[in-house]
Design a protein around this motif. Structure first.
Motif, PDB file in Angstrom:
ATOM      1  N   TRP A  17       0.866  -1.100   0.154  1.00 12.57           N
ATOM      2  CA  TRP A  17      -0.065  -0.086  -0.027  1.00 12.57           C
ATOM      3  C   TRP A  17       1.002   1.411  -0.024  1.00 12.57           C
ATOM      4  O   TRP A  17       0.757   2.228  -0.615  1.00 12.57           O
ATOM      5  CB  TRP A  17      -1.001   0.111   1.260  1.00 12.57           C
ATOM      6  N   ARG A  18       1.966   1.154   0.755  1.00 14.18           N
ATOM      7  CA  ARG A  18       2.932   2.305   0.695  1.00 14.18           C
ATOM      8  C   ARG A  18       3.590   2.574  -0.432  1.00 14.18           C
ATOM      9  O   ARG A  18       3.726   3.877  -0.903  1.00 14.18           O
ATOM     10  CB  ARG A  18       4.022   2.292   1.964  1.00 14.18           C
ATOM     11  N   SER A  19       3.963   1.614  -1.148  1.00 14.27           N
ATOM     12  CA  SER A  19       4.553   1.800  -2.522  1.00 14.27           C
ATOM     13  C   SER A  19       3.677   2.397  -3.511  1.00 14.27           C
ATOM     14  O   SER A  19       3.894   3.069  -4.239  1.00 14.27           O
ATOM     15  CB  SER A  19       5.049   0.410  -2.739  1.00 14.27           C
ATOM     16  N   ARG A  20       2.085   1.598  -3.482  1.00  9.08           N
ATOM     17  CA  ARG A  20       1.264   2.492  -4.520  1.00  9.08           C
ATOM     18  C   ARG A  20       1.080   4.094  -4.018  1.00  9.08           C
ATOM     19  O   ARG A  20       0.926   4.539  -4.959  1.00  9.08           O
ATOM     20  CB  ARG A  20       0.003   1.416  -4.214  1.00  9.08           C
ATOM     21  N   MET A  21       0.885   4.124  -2.864  1.00  8.18           N
ATOM     22  CA  MET A  21       0.861   5.495  -2.386  1.00  8.18           C
ATOM     23  C   MET A  21       2.007   6.589  -2.837  1.00  8.18           C
ATOM     24  O   MET A  21       1.758   7.648  -3.513  1.00  8.18           O
ATOM     25  CB  MET A  21       0.576   5.839  -0.862  1.00  8.18           C
ATOM     26  N   LEU A  22       3.089   6.181  -2.752  1.00  8.29           N
ATOM     27  CA  LEU A  22       4.153   6.723  -3.108  1.00  8.29           C
ATOM     28  C   LEU A  22       4.395   6.779  -4.443  1.00  8.29           C
ATOM     29  O   LEU A  22       4.616   8.050  -5.199  1.00  8.29           O
ATOM     30  CB  LEU A  22       5.746   6.170  -2.622  1.00  8.29           C
ATOM     31  N   ARG A  23       3.838   5.966  -5.273  1.00 11.50           N
ATOM     32  CA  ARG A  23       3.847   5.994  -6.783  1.00 11.50           C
ATOM     33  C   ARG A  23       2.740   6.905  -7.189  1.00 11.50           C
ATOM     34  O   ARG A  23       3.250   7.858  -8.140  1.00 11.50           O
ATOM     35  CB  ARG A  23       3.626   4.491  -7.378  1.00 11.50           C
ATOM     36  N   ILE A  25       1.608   9.729  -5.505  1.00 11.26           N
ATOM     37  CA  ILE A  25       2.424  10.956  -5.350  1.00 11.26           C
ATOM     38  C   ILE A  25       3.482  11.351  -6.431  1.00 11.26           C
ATOM     39  O   ILE A  25       3.340  12.516  -6.712  1.00 11.26           O
ATOM     40  CB  ILE A  25       3.019  10.982  -3.826  1.00 11.26           C
ATOM     41  N   MET A  26       4.483  10.286  -6.608  1.00 15.05           N
ATOM     42  CA  MET A  26       5.399  10.843  -7.742  1.00 15.05           C
ATOM     43  C   MET A  26       4.935  11.237  -9.093  1.00 15.05           C
ATOM     44  O   MET A  26       5.377  12.126  -9.712  1.00 15.05           O
ATOM     45  CB  MET A  26       6.562   9.596  -7.971  1.00 15.05           C
ATOM     46  N   ASP A  27       3.580  10.341  -9.509  1.00 15.30           N
ATOM     47  CA  ASP A  27       3.159  10.702 -10.580  1.00 15.30           C
ATOM     48  C   ASP A  27       2.541  12.083 -10.735  1.00 15.30           C
ATOM     49  O   ASP A  27       2.225  12.825 -11.824  1.00 15.30           O
ATOM     50  CB  ASP A  27       1.958   9.606 -11.006  1.00 15.30           C
ATOM     51  N   TYR A  28       1.758  12.313  -9.429  1.00 18.34           N
ATOM     52  CA  TYR A  28       1.084  13.862  -9.308  1.00 18.34           C
ATOM     53  C   TYR A  28       2.072  14.804  -9.301  1.00 18.34           C
ATOM     54  O   TYR A  28       1.634  15.766  -9.871  1.00 18.34           O
ATOM     55  CB  TYR A  28       0.282  13.571  -8.137  1.00 18.34           C
ATOM     56  N   ALA A  29       3.266  14.930  -8.772  1.00 19.24           N
ATOM     57  CA  ALA A  29       4.286  15.766  -8.622  1.00 19.24           C
ATOM     58  C   ALA A  29       4.709  16.517  -9.768  1.00 19.24           C
ATOM     59  O   ALA A  29       4.821  15.770 -10.719  1.00 19.24           O
ATOM     60  CB  ALA A  29       5.036  15.284  -7.642  1.00 19.24           C
ATOM     61  N   ASP A  30       4.862  17.785  -9.803  1.00 18.10           N
ATOM     62  CA  ASP A  30       5.260  18.447 -10.825  1.00 18.10           C
ATOM     63  C   ASP A  30       6.814  18.506 -10.988  1.00 18.10           C
ATOM     64  O   ASP A  30       7.671  18.484 -11.940  1.00 18.10           O
ATOM     65  CB  ASP A  30       4.889  19.980 -11.124  1.00 18.10           C
ATOM     66  N   ALA A  31       7.349  18.189  -9.765  1.00 17.54           N
ATOM     67  CA  ALA A  31       8.938  18.208  -9.807  1.00 17.54           C
ATOM     68  C   ALA A  31       9.249  17.046  -8.382  1.00 17.54           C
ATOM     69  O   ALA A  31       8.697  17.563  -7.339  1.00 17.54           O
ATOM     70  CB  ALA A  31       9.719  19.614  -9.430  1.00 17.54           C
ATOM     71  N   LEU A  32      10.255  16.415  -8.555  1.00 18.87           N
ATOM     72  CA  LEU A  32      10.810  15.709  -7.445  1.00 18.87           C
ATOM     73  C   LEU A  32      12.360  16.104  -7.100  1.00 18.87           C
ATOM     74  O   LEU A  32      13.079  16.271  -8.006  1.00 18.87           O
ATOM     75  CB  LEU A  32      10.625  13.924  -7.876  1.00 18.87           C
TER      76      LEU A  32
END
Length: 250
Positions: A17-23, A25-32
């Motif tokens: 679940w944590r991995s899916r959530m982080l993925r 967030i990464m897909d949503y972010a404009d910059a990492l």
């Protein structure tokens, strides 16, 4: 202890679940943001979009004012090596101490950090420390800067990957070269033979050879210290981060 074993079956679903959530967030972010190339490359290798992942280093507080200069070691004085940080196995302090025991010539090791003498690892460190090792205990920030300026070399010998090493960049700020494990963020920060020496993590013989070389070549620390780069400051990193925020504005 038993409660931990009972909870073990629940861990895989939680981690998934944590991995899916982080993925998401990464897909949503404009910059990492990543603090160094090693971390950026790890992010990208695990699915982060390379085009939206930028390296922004962590800034350091400026050291107290002093006329900093590359370390100069006189031929008749001991090589002074400083370790600052946690005194846990993964930090690799035992590697440094074991390596130092086989070095001939004048050498002093100073250790800044809390040592739990009641622990098994604390006892191991005590057993490895000979008369050339001095325990400084926990130091405040002013004392840490003073200890670094008094040293010729700063040792950073972890056995595990680290995402950054503030100590390495603080050492550079006062023109002190670094003996570091050749892995992760340290391999990004230290340029072997230029501003420090990179050594195989956990390799006592390699660390001993590097210490012996520094003892035998008094001018080595001055040569390496003169090439240390000026690290990023907190103010500079803040401005760099704000610039990225502005680029992300709709």
């Amino acid at each position: 202890k038993w409660a931990g074993w009972a909870a073990a079956p629940a861990l895989p679903p939680l981690l998934a679940w944590r991995s899916r959530m982080l993925r998401e967030i990464m897909d949503y972010a404009d910059a990492l943001l990543a603090p160094c190339p090693f971390v950026r490359d790890w992010y990208v290798a695990h699915g982060a979009p390379a085009e939206r992942t930028a390296v922004v280093p962590l800034g350091i507080d400026a050291p107290p004012p002093a006329p900093d200069a590359p370390p100069v070691r006189q031929a008749d004085e001991p090589l002074r090596v400083l370790y600052v940080g946690g005194l846990a196995w993964q930090k690799g302090l035992h590697v440094l101490l074991e390596a130092a025991r086989g070095v001939t010539g004048r050498l002093e090791i100073e250790i800044a950090g809390d040592l739990d003498v009641t622990s098994e690892y604390g006892a191991q460190l005590r057993g490895l420390a000979d008369e050339r090792v001095r325990l400084l205990g926990r130091l405040d920030r002013t004392a840490v800067w003073a200890a670094m300026r008094n040293a010729h070399l700063i040792a950073v010998p972890p056995l595990w990957y680290e995402t950054y090493s503030l100590l390495t960049h603080e050492a550079f700020a006062v023109q002190r070269p670094v003996l570091a494990s050749d892995l992760g963020a340290l391999a990004d920060a230290v340029h072997d033979g230029v501003d420090g020496l990179l050594l195989p993590p956990g390799d006592v013989d390699a660390w001993r050879a590097a210490l012996q070389r520094a003892v035998d070549e008094p001018g080595l620390v001055t040569q390496l210290g003169a090439a240390t780069p000026q690290p990023a400051t907190i103010e500079g990193v803040a401005e760099q981060t704000l610039t990225l925020y502005r680029r992300c504005e709709p």
